[in-house]
Design an enzyme around this catalytic site. Structure first.
Site, PDB file in Angstrom:
ATOM      1  N   ASP A   1       0.798  -1.244  -0.045  1.00 13.70           N
ATOM      2  CA  ASP A   1       0.153   0.018  -0.116  1.00 13.70           C
ATOM      3  C   ASP A   1       0.976   1.279  -0.119  1.00 13.70           C
ATOM      4  OD1 ASP A   1      -2.230   1.259  -0.045  1.00 13.70           O
ATOM      5  OD2 ASP A   1      -3.223   0.686   2.257  1.00 13.70           O
TER       6      ASP A   1
ATOM      7  N   HIS B   1       2.478   3.875  -8.832  1.00  9.87           N
ATOM      8  CA  HIS B   1       2.420   2.402  -9.215  1.00  9.87           C
ATOM      9  C   HIS B   1       3.682   1.932  -9.809  1.00  9.87           C
ATOM     10  CE1 HIS B   1      -1.307   2.550  -7.727  1.00  9.87           C
ATOM     11  NE2 HIS B   1      -2.131   3.320  -8.902  1.00  9.87           N
TER      12      HIS B   1
ATOM     13  N   LEU C   1      12.333 -19.938  -4.884  1.00  9.38           N
ATOM     14  CA  LEU C   1      11.368 -18.978  -4.315  1.00  9.38           C
ATOM     15  C   LEU C   1      10.305 -19.066  -5.268  1.00  9.38           C
ATOM     16  CD1 LEU C   1      10.621 -16.600  -2.441  1.00  9.38           C
ATOM     17  CD2 LEU C   1      11.431 -15.037  -4.162  1.00  9.38           C
TER      18      LEU C   1
HETATM   19  C1  V07 Z   1       1.346  -4.013  -9.796  1.00 13.49           C
HETATM   20  C2  V07 Z   1       3.387  -2.492  -8.559  1.00 13.49           C
HETATM   21  C3  V07 Z   1       3.262  -2.988  -7.052  1.00 13.49           C
HETATM   22  C4  V07 Z   1       2.552  -2.083  -5.871  1.00 13.49           C
HETATM   23  C5  V07 Z   1       0.984  -2.567  -5.934  1.00 13.49           C
HETATM   24  C6  V07 Z   1       0.450  -1.923  -7.349  1.00 13.49           C
HETATM   25  C7  V07 Z   1       0.987  -1.484  -8.487  1.00 13.49           C
HETATM   26  C8  V07 Z   1       4.046  -6.042 -10.322  1.00 13.49           C
HETATM   27  C9  V07 Z   1       2.882  -6.800 -10.553  1.00 13.49           C
HETATM   28  C10 V07 Z   1       2.796  -8.260 -11.471  1.00 13.49           C
HETATM   29  C11 V07 Z   1       1.462  -8.850 -11.327  1.00 13.49           C
HETATM   30  C12 V07 Z   1       1.681 -10.227 -11.937  1.00 13.49           C
HETATM   31  C13 V07 Z   1       2.804 -10.604 -12.326  1.00 13.49           C
HETATM   32  C14 V07 Z   1       3.643  -9.791 -12.643  1.00 13.49           C
HETATM   33  C15 V07 Z   1       3.983  -8.636 -12.097  1.00 13.49           C
HETATM   34  C16 V07 Z   1       1.792  -5.954 -10.819  1.00 13.49           C
HETATM   35  C17 V07 Z   1      -0.270  -4.919 -10.738  1.00 13.49           C
HETATM   36  C18 V07 Z   1       0.226  -3.840  -9.952  1.00 13.49           C
HETATM   37  C19 V07 Z   1      -1.519  -5.161 -11.095  1.00 13.49           C
HETATM   38  F1  V07 Z   1       2.621 -12.036 -13.069  1.00 13.49           F
HETATM   39  N1  V07 Z   1       3.808  -5.133  -9.939  1.00 13.49           N
HETATM   40  N2  V07 Z   1       2.409  -4.732 -10.082  1.00 13.49           N
HETATM   41  N3  V07 Z   1       0.496  -5.876 -11.046  1.00 13.49           N
HETATM   42  N4  V07 Z   1       2.171  -2.702  -8.899  1.00 13.49           N
END
Ligand code: V07
Length: 263
Positions: free
Chosen positions: A37, A54, A148
């Site tokens: 968050d 983000h 991991l």
């Molecule tokens: C997102 C970055 C981290 C903070 C939270 C909100 C924004 C990595 C992914 C991701 C998801 C699946 C995957 C590989 C990477 C991600 C979303 C948002 C929707 F297989 N960061 N991140 N997905 N944020």
């Protein structure tokens, strides 16, 4: 006293436990779950659009994945997108749905090389096709890895997960494949999307919010919680080490006594 003797000596400062050299390598949590968050607030503080937060948060995902692996954590579950997040402005949702592709486009080779296995929990059927494709490709490319487990909660909601588990069990009973008397806790645990994973030992939520927000309600029944004011883009290796040090200090206090049986 004894724990001090057991604790491994040396090698830590060079490896990078700089701020928490007291970390006990024999008591690393197996499964750490994180509610990431504070990305929007991080951006606002800098007069940047929320999406900049983000994007910065995505870099923290890479940093913390590497550190979790280095510390010997076996499963890292990250709450990337909740079922509630669809309520955000459409452009922000569209940006978020591009992040898995960008993350994996940049870091998938590194994850493969580091023997990381990518998994996801959540409703993938209702993700955009491009998002699903990127995640499926990563899961396939890392399916044989046994290091991991990097588990993304994407379009995830715990009540929806439990509801689906109950539905599948009710169906089995209705079709006479089992009887209602056979329903026990382990059956429910096994019907959840986390069936193959150990329960989280440690839950971290950043940015000062102190709620579960529909995250892993069943799985967190016995988990230690640690909250920090640090915003997710500012979260780093030393914060993770701090969380684990607190986890270890709490567990050490029980010294052989069942945690759930102390008063
Ligand atoms: C997102 C970055 C981290 C903070 C939270 C909100 C924004 C990595 C992914 C991701 C998801 C699946 C995957 C590989 C990477 C991600 C979303 C948002 C929707 F297989 N960061 N991140 N997905 N944020």
């Amino acid at each position: 006293m004894l724990d001090k003797l057991i604790r491994k000596k040396g090698g830590e400062s060079k490896a990078g436990n700089a701020e928490h050299p007291e970390l006990d390598e024999t008591m690393i949590p197996r499964h750490v779950a994180i509610i990431m968050d504070g990305n929007g607030r991080w951006a606002k503080k800098r007069s940047l659009p929320r999406i900049a937060g983000h994007h910065e948060g995505m870099k923290t995902v890479r940093k913390i994945t590497r550190e979790a692996d280095r510390l010997g954590i076996k499963v890292l579950t990250l709450y990337a997108f909740s079922t509630e997040n669809w309520k955000r402005p459409k452009p922000e949702v569209e940006f978020l749905m591009r992040l898995p592709e960008e993350f994996l486009g940049t870091y998938l080779p590194e994850l493969v090389e580091r023997n990381v296995r990518v998994r996801m929990i959540g409703d993938h059927a209702h993700l955009p096709m491009h998002t699903r494709r990127a995640i499926t490709k990563a899961m396939e490319a890392t399916a044989e890895n046994d290091g991991l487990i990097l588990n993304f909660a994407m379009n995830y909601g715990s009540r929806a997960e439990i509801t689906e588990a109950v539905r599948s069990i009710a169906k089995a009973v209705a079709e006479n494949r089992m009887s209602a008397e056979d329903i026990d806790e382990s059956l429910i645990t096994g019907a959840l999307m986390t069936a193959e994973l150990p329960e989280p030992d440690l839950l971290i939520r950043t940015s000062g919010e102190v709620r579960l927000s529909n995250f892993m309600l069943w799985q967190l029944a016995y988990t230690e919680f640690w909250f920090t004011e640090t915003l997710w883009p500012d979260f780093d290796e030393s914060r993770l080490q701090e969380a684990i040090a607190v986890y270890q200090a709490r567990n050490r206090r029980y010294g052989g006594v069942d945690k759930e049986d102390t008063d």
